[in-house]
Design an enzyme around this catalytic site. Structure first.
Site, mmCIF file in Angstrom:
data_model
loop_
_atom_site.group_PDB
_atom_site.id
_atom_site.type_symbol
_atom_site.label_atom_id
_atom_site.label_comp_id
_atom_site.label_asym_id
_atom_site.label_seq_id
_atom_site.Cartn_x
_atom_site.Cartn_y
_atom_site.Cartn_z
ATOM 1 N N GLY A 45 0.782 -1.133 0.204
ATOM 2 C CA GLY A 45 0.091 -0.115 0.151
ATOM 3 C C GLY A 45 0.772 1.376 -0.111
ATOM 4 O O GLY A 45 2.110 1.169 0.546
ATOM 5 N N GLN A 50 3.248 10.098 0.596
ATOM 6 C CA GLN A 50 4.485 9.206 0.652
ATOM 7 C C GLN A 50 5.512 9.521 -0.405
ATOM 8 O O GLN A 50 6.823 9.420 -0.188
ATOM 9 C CB GLN A 50 4.334 7.689 0.839
ATOM 10 C CG GLN A 50 3.453 7.336 2.255
ATOM 11 C CD GLN A 50 3.188 5.978 2.175
ATOM 12 O OE1 GLN A 50 2.555 5.321 1.867
ATOM 13 N NE2 GLN A 50 4.226 5.313 3.098
ATOM 14 N N CYS A 95 5.144 0.174 7.083
ATOM 15 C CA CYS A 95 5.087 1.218 6.421
ATOM 16 C C CYS A 95 6.217 1.504 5.554
ATOM 17 O O CYS A 95 7.477 1.577 6.324
ATOM 18 C CB CYS A 95 4.376 2.352 7.127
ATOM 19 S SG CYS A 95 4.331 3.891 6.461
ATOM 20 N N LEU A 96 6.115 1.562 4.257
ATOM 21 C CA LEU A 96 7.490 2.217 3.610
ATOM 22 C C LEU A 96 8.028 3.461 3.900
ATOM 23 O O LEU A 96 9.283 3.628 3.835
ATOM 24 C CB LEU A 96 6.941 2.005 2.045
ATOM 25 C CG LEU A 96 6.605 0.890 1.347
ATOM 26 C CD1 LEU A 96 6.005 1.082 -0.105
ATOM 27 C CD2 LEU A 96 7.837 -0.044 1.337
ATOM 28 N N HIS A 137 -4.786 2.071 7.060
ATOM 29 C CA HIS A 137 -3.385 2.477 7.357
ATOM 30 C C HIS A 137 -3.163 3.658 6.265
ATOM 31 O O HIS A 137 -2.800 4.627 6.573
ATOM 32 C CB HIS A 137 -2.671 1.341 7.243
ATOM 33 C CG HIS A 137 -0.986 1.568 7.010
ATOM 34 N ND1 HIS A 137 -0.322 1.288 7.956
ATOM 35 C CD2 HIS A 137 -0.306 2.362 6.111
ATOM 36 C CE1 HIS A 137 1.038 1.711 7.839
ATOM 37 N NE2 HIS A 137 0.894 2.241 6.689
ATOM 38 N N GLU A 138 -3.765 3.493 4.885
ATOM 39 C CA GLU A 138 -3.491 4.552 3.873
ATOM 40 C C GLU A 138 -4.065 5.754 4.027
ATOM 41 O O GLU A 138 -3.836 6.608 3.568
ATOM 42 C CB GLU A 138 -3.614 3.881 2.444
ATOM 43 C CG GLU A 138 -2.802 2.481 2.296
ATOM 44 C CD GLU A 138 -1.345 2.758 2.526
ATOM 45 O OE1 GLU A 138 -0.796 3.976 2.204
ATOM 46 O OE2 GLU A 138 -0.596 1.820 2.994
ATOM 47 N N HIS A 141 -2.778 8.185 6.281
ATOM 48 C CA HIS A 141 -1.725 9.285 5.795
ATOM 49 C C HIS A 141 -2.196 10.385 5.049
ATOM 50 O O HIS A 141 -1.736 11.366 5.026
ATOM 51 C CB HIS A 141 -0.819 8.165 4.583
ATOM 52 C CG HIS A 141 0.234 7.357 4.943
ATOM 53 N ND1 HIS A 141 1.301 7.442 5.650
ATOM 54 C CD2 HIS A 141 0.278 5.947 4.903
ATOM 55 C CE1 HIS A 141 2.093 6.671 5.826
ATOM 56 N NE2 HIS A 141 1.351 5.516 5.379
#
Ligand code: Y12
Ligand code: CO
Length: 171
Positions: A45, A50, A95-96, A137-138, A141
């Site tokens: 994701g 990001q 998370c990236l 989660h996304e 952001h």
């Protein structure tokens, strides 16, 4: 095109993203670049912020049982809104933008979400399991929140100490 991913504590990750108003070729290019970026980093994701773009757009591509990701399973999500949520569940998230750190996070177990496609078509999805966790989660952001903000006070303190040490070692 693979874009650089913002890494915590980059201040831009705290920005509130604004709604997408034009479903045009620049949005399509952004979504394509986000997909290249997510796939290059083995992510499941990614939100636009990001890669430094404060728009309410995110992508999700969950792997199958063998861990393989397929282009046909990619979900592009524009201007999402959670309409309903139920229950609670815990999952070890990563998370990236917080590479190599994983921890347990509580989220709603089931959600109903409204969103738009890259062409501006309205969709609604009811989902649970990993997809519901990924959506939440996304979507965090988009409002400038990271999963580490959901840790207990003590866990967060430990994380911050370890993260500072890691960043120092990398310098
Ligand atoms: C469940 C929980 C969290 C999400 C949000 C999306 N998270 C990710 O896509 C995390 C990806 C990730 C990938 C990593 O692997 C590489 O970078 C090669 C990784 O490992 C390292 O950084 C070494 C960490 C996170 C959706 C659903
Ligand atoms: Co993330």
């Amino acid at each position: 095109m693979v874009l650089p991913i913002l890494v915590y504590p980059d201040k831009r990750l705290k920005e509130q993203s604004r709604p997408v108003s034009e479903f045009d070729s620049s949005l399509h290019k952004l979504l394509d670049d986000m997909n290249d970026t997510m796939m290059a980093s083995n992510g499941i994701g990614l939100a636009a912020i990001q890669v430094g773009v404060p728009l309410r757009a995110l992508i999700i591509n969950l792997p199958d049982e063998e861990g393989n990701q397929y282009p046909e399973n990619l979900i592009e999500v524009i201007n999402p809104v959670i309409l309903e949520k139920r229950g609670s569940t815990t999952y070890t998230e990563g998370c990236l933008s917080v590479p190599e750190y994983y921890d347990d996070v509580d989220r709603a177990e089931w959600i109903r979400v409204e969103f738009y496609t890259r062409f501006g078509e309205r969709r609604e999805i009811e989902t649970d399991g990993l997809l519901a966790i990924a959506f939440q989660h996304e979507m965090d952001h988009l409002d400038g929140h990271l999963f580490i903000e959901k840790l207990s006070f003590l866990k967060r303190k430990k994380f911050e100490k370890e993260w500072k040490k890691k960043l120092k070692e990398k310098r």
